[in-house]
Design a protein around this motif. Sequence first.
Motif, mmCIF file in Angstrom:
data_model
loop_
_atom_site.group_PDB
_atom_site.id
_atom_site.type_symbol
_atom_site.label_atom_id
_atom_site.label_comp_id
_atom_site.label_asym_id
_atom_site.label_seq_id
_atom_site.Cartn_x
_atom_site.Cartn_y
_atom_site.Cartn_z
ATOM 1 N N ALA A 125 14.735 13.314 8.220
ATOM 2 C CA ALA A 125 14.340 14.653 8.018
ATOM 3 C C ALA A 125 13.320 14.731 6.801
ATOM 4 O O ALA A 125 12.559 15.813 6.748
ATOM 5 C CB ALA A 125 15.678 15.204 7.414
ATOM 6 N N THR A 126 13.514 14.129 5.839
ATOM 7 C CA THR A 126 12.350 14.006 4.721
ATOM 8 C C THR A 126 11.238 13.933 5.069
ATOM 9 O O THR A 126 10.139 14.580 4.798
ATOM 10 C CB THR A 126 12.710 12.906 3.813
ATOM 11 O OG1 THR A 126 14.208 12.857 3.262
ATOM 12 C CG2 THR A 126 11.841 12.877 2.571
ATOM 13 N N LYS A 127 10.864 13.087 6.100
ATOM 14 C CA LYS A 127 9.329 12.845 6.774
ATOM 15 C C LYS A 127 8.916 14.027 7.373
ATOM 16 O O LYS A 127 7.857 14.251 7.503
ATOM 17 C CB LYS A 127 9.398 11.576 7.432
ATOM 18 C CG LYS A 127 9.578 10.294 6.863
ATOM 19 C CD LYS A 127 9.337 9.048 7.622
ATOM 20 C CE LYS A 127 9.666 7.623 7.099
ATOM 21 N NZ LYS A 127 9.493 6.781 7.998
ATOM 22 N N SER A 128 9.919 14.632 8.105
ATOM 23 C CA SER A 128 9.781 15.572 9.117
ATOM 24 C C SER A 128 9.347 16.905 8.083
ATOM 25 O O SER A 128 8.484 17.653 8.497
ATOM 26 C CB SER A 128 10.865 16.076 9.823
ATOM 27 O OG SER A 128 10.600 17.151 10.580
ATOM 28 N N LEU A 129 10.021 17.182 6.912
ATOM 29 C CA LEU A 129 9.954 18.276 5.959
ATOM 30 C C LEU A 129 8.450 18.153 5.372
ATOM 31 O O LEU A 129 7.843 18.967 5.360
ATOM 32 C CB LEU A 129 10.915 18.422 5.237
ATOM 33 C CG LEU A 129 12.214 19.013 5.780
ATOM 34 C CD1 LEU A 129 13.571 18.463 4.615
ATOM 35 C CD2 LEU A 129 12.342 20.231 5.939
ATOM 36 N N ARG A 130 8.166 16.806 5.061
ATOM 37 C CA ARG A 130 7.058 16.630 4.260
ATOM 38 C C ARG A 130 5.774 16.875 5.208
ATOM 39 O O ARG A 130 4.828 17.552 4.988
ATOM 40 C CB ARG A 130 6.824 15.203 3.937
ATOM 41 C CG ARG A 130 5.429 14.890 3.132
ATOM 42 C CD ARG A 130 5.590 13.286 2.707
ATOM 43 N NE ARG A 130 5.636 12.538 3.751
ATOM 44 C CZ ARG A 130 6.159 11.211 3.768
ATOM 45 N NH1 ARG A 130 6.899 11.160 2.797
ATOM 46 N NH2 ARG A 130 6.308 10.564 4.951
ATOM 47 N N HIS A 131 5.871 16.512 6.498
ATOM 48 C CA HIS A 131 4.777 16.628 7.567
ATOM 49 C C HIS A 131 4.597 18.026 7.871
ATOM 50 O O HIS A 131 3.666 18.885 8.010
ATOM 51 C CB HIS A 131 5.135 15.904 8.853
ATOM 52 C CG HIS A 131 4.258 16.322 10.188
ATOM 53 N ND1 HIS A 131 2.871 15.760 10.137
ATOM 54 C CD2 HIS A 131 4.619 16.933 11.227
ATOM 55 C CE1 HIS A 131 2.364 16.211 11.303
ATOM 56 N NE2 HIS A 131 3.220 16.903 11.918
ATOM 57 N N THR A 132 5.902 18.895 8.045
ATOM 58 C CA THR A 132 5.821 20.449 8.263
ATOM 59 C C THR A 132 5.087 21.251 6.854
ATOM 60 O O THR A 132 4.366 21.988 7.281
ATOM 61 C CB THR A 132 7.253 20.982 8.279
ATOM 62 O OG1 THR A 132 7.947 20.265 9.593
ATOM 63 C CG2 THR A 132 7.210 22.413 8.587
ATOM 64 N N LYS A 133 5.291 20.775 5.961
ATOM 65 C CA LYS A 133 4.797 21.322 4.672
ATOM 66 C C LYS A 133 3.175 21.331 4.693
ATOM 67 O O LYS A 133 2.414 22.157 4.563
ATOM 68 C CB LYS A 133 5.176 20.800 3.331
ATOM 69 C CG LYS A 133 4.535 21.618 2.129
ATOM 70 C CD LYS A 133 4.945 20.876 0.900
ATOM 71 C CE LYS A 133 4.218 19.713 0.616
ATOM 72 N NZ LYS A 133 3.657 19.221 -0.608
ATOM 73 N N SER A 134 2.785 20.047 4.991
ATOM 74 C CA SER A 134 1.445 19.795 5.015
ATOM 75 C C SER A 134 0.721 20.663 6.317
ATOM 76 O O SER A 134 -0.429 21.117 6.199
ATOM 77 C CB SER A 134 1.253 18.244 5.290
ATOM 78 O OG SER A 134 1.737 17.570 4.255
#
Length: 112
Positions: free
Chosen positions: A32-41
């Motif tokens: 989920a952390t990786k997914s949120l970082r990708h979504t923000k970018s």
Amino acid sequence: MSVKLDEVILRIITVNHAWKLSRDEFGNDFGATKSLRHTKSSLQATLLREFPGDTYLISATDNEDQDEEMYSVRLRKVFVINGLERRDAEHLPVRIAEEIFTKQEINNFLQQ
């Protein structure tokens, strides 16, 4: 339906807060952390590409607690989001910017 500038800014800020909470609670490698970082970018890329007259990049100078080079996604005018004045839409690591933008796009965003 067109997306509004302030809506994209709000999404970036909201996702950034969720990413930081997930990172602090579960670590950088948690799904989920990786997914949120990708979504923000991805949202930051949308902001810069869809609203070039309202946004630009600068090298971040307020990132002393970061372990990598960062850009600040800046807004040309102040927006009030959740009752707070915002002049930026969070930081974007240079490493990620180089993955999602062409060199020409980065140069254009920096020169605005």
